[in-house]
Design an enzyme around this catalytic site. Sequence first.
Site, PDB file in Angstrom:
ATOM      1  N   LYS A 217      28.251  69.558  40.319  1.00  0.00           N
ATOM      2  CA  LYS A 217      28.315  69.613  38.857  1.00  0.00           C
ATOM      3  C   LYS A 217      27.940  71.016  38.405  1.00  0.00           C
ATOM      4  CE  LYS A 217      26.485  67.674  34.593  1.00  0.00           C
ATOM      5  NZ  LYS A 217      25.757  66.577  33.951  1.00  0.00           N
ATOM      6  N   ARG A 227      28.089  67.482  23.739  1.00  0.00           N
ATOM      7  CA  ARG A 227      26.810  67.719  23.056  1.00  0.00           C
ATOM      8  C   ARG A 227      26.833  67.080  21.671  1.00  0.00           C
ATOM      9  NH1 ARG A 227      24.978  72.333  26.385  1.00  0.00           N
ATOM     10  NH2 ARG A 227      25.382  71.330  28.385  1.00  0.00           N
ATOM     11  N   ARG A 238      21.663  74.925  30.935  1.00  0.00           N
ATOM     12  CA  ARG A 238      21.145  74.151  32.068  1.00  0.00           C
ATOM     13  C   ARG A 238      21.319  74.911  33.385  1.00  0.00           C
ATOM     14  NH1 ARG A 238      20.608  69.456  29.303  1.00  0.00           N
ATOM     15  NH2 ARG A 238      22.347  68.593  28.133  1.00  0.00           N
ATOM     16  N   GLU A 254      26.112  70.853  48.220  1.00  0.00           N
ATOM     17  CA  GLU A 254      25.544  69.809  47.359  1.00  0.00           C
ATOM     18  C   GLU A 254      26.155  68.441  47.696  1.00  0.00           C
ATOM     19  OE1 GLU A 254      23.236  69.456  45.176  1.00  0.00           O
ATOM     20  OE2 GLU A 254      22.745  71.376  44.267  1.00  0.00           O
ATOM     21  N   LYS A 269      32.639  67.930  38.912  1.00  0.00           N
ATOM     22  CA  LYS A 269      32.651  67.973  37.457  1.00  0.00           C
ATOM     23  C   LYS A 269      32.397  69.376  36.969  1.00  0.00           C
ATOM     24  CE  LYS A 269      30.066  66.235  33.582  1.00  0.00           C
ATOM     25  NZ  LYS A 269      28.824  65.719  33.131  1.00  0.00           N
ATOM     26  N   SER A 295      34.629  66.433  28.366  1.00  0.00           N
ATOM     27  CA  SER A 295      34.904  66.459  26.927  1.00  0.00           C
ATOM     28  C   SER A 295      35.737  67.664  26.496  1.00  0.00           C
ATOM     29  CB  SER A 295      33.580  66.421  26.169  1.00  0.00           C
ATOM     30  OG  SER A 295      32.738  67.497  26.564  1.00  0.00           O
ATOM     31  N   TYR A 334      38.447  60.357  29.128  1.00  0.00           N
ATOM     32  CA  TYR A 334      38.379  59.746  27.797  1.00  0.00           C
ATOM     33  C   TYR A 334      39.730  59.155  27.402  1.00  0.00           C
ATOM     34  CZ  TYR A 334      33.936  62.122  27.810  1.00  0.00           C
ATOM     35  OH  TYR A 334      32.675  62.530  28.167  1.00  0.00           O
TER      36      TYR A 334
END
Length: 344
Positions: A217, A227, A238, A254, A269, A295, A334
């Site tokens: 990610k 957000r 982040r 990872e 992602k 998004s 989505y």
Amino acid sequence: MTSETTNTFTLPRPIVRPRRLRATPGLRRLVAETRLRPADLIWPLFVKEGIDEPVPISSMPGQFQHTEESLAEAVRRAAEAGLGGVMLFGIPAFRDAEGSAGVDPNGVLQRAIRLARATLAEAAPDGPAPVVMADTCLDEFTDHGHCGLLRTSADGTVVVDNDATLAVYQRMAVAQAEAGAEIVGPSGMMDGQVGAIRQALDEAGHQDVAILAYAAKYASAFYGPFREAVDSTLRGDRRTYQMDPANRREGLYETELDIAEGADIVMVKPAASYLDVLTRVADLSPVPVAAYQVSGEYAMVEAAAANGWINRQAAVIEATLAVKRAGANLVLTYWAPELADWLD
Ligand code: PBG
């Protein structure tokens, strides 16, 4: 000897015509290497505490912050469309530094999980129902908006405390499992989160609850509209826990770590800007691979389509198909219910 002297005869070679297999819709369908199916799609859904009407998310046209009632409706739609799953995100009415609402058995996300399971038990009593998954992360629940607990280190800088956060993730995953989540989705990128959650689930008797690990990610600008979707309070970024977009090797590392810790499904992602990572993860992974079309990927296509700059349906199908072609078994998108309708 030169080739001119030896090569006196060549076999007649037919003109190569790859277009032959593109000539009709039937031929194209026959030889399509990648297929989208509703069962491959997972629909992310947001439920917000304390609202009476669903709230449209302006940067994600067509998506909503749901009430419990409209969530149940969305979950029924997911079942009718034959979707593989729903991924639930909760937006609590009250936030604190520890993200307490995230572990509360009666918190908004736990209630949403229970409601989704109950709705599906009614809507799809016999056949396979969409699998109910939950986001196992603190950023929706903390007042500072970070994915973990904060600690002030000796030199005065505020850091996200990895190991203290793991203990909260463990309680959160157990609360979600207790509410009926079939899959938990740790998305906070804390080191050791998959192993910690596996251990806590097993100790609580939830050895059958699976973990969808957000393995690779990235710290991405494409999360922008999300957000708004979760009323995020985050200031800053982040980048001390999500990965640098420059790094592919690290994404594979990872992924290997998460598999070693017990991940049942691994995820890359965002999707579109990381197809190279996705392909390599798909090559190495012995477990199913998911990708999250986030998004911002949704918003970009919607915005261009709203301006009449691209063909919306064609662009949505192409964008999602590309994620599968790159190697994803599952796609969080989505567009899931709409895509499913088109595929029928
Ligand atoms: C963290 C989480 C995020 C998304 C999914 N889980 C936000 C973030 O990492 O900043 C983003 C999904 C999207 O943009 O569609 N709980």
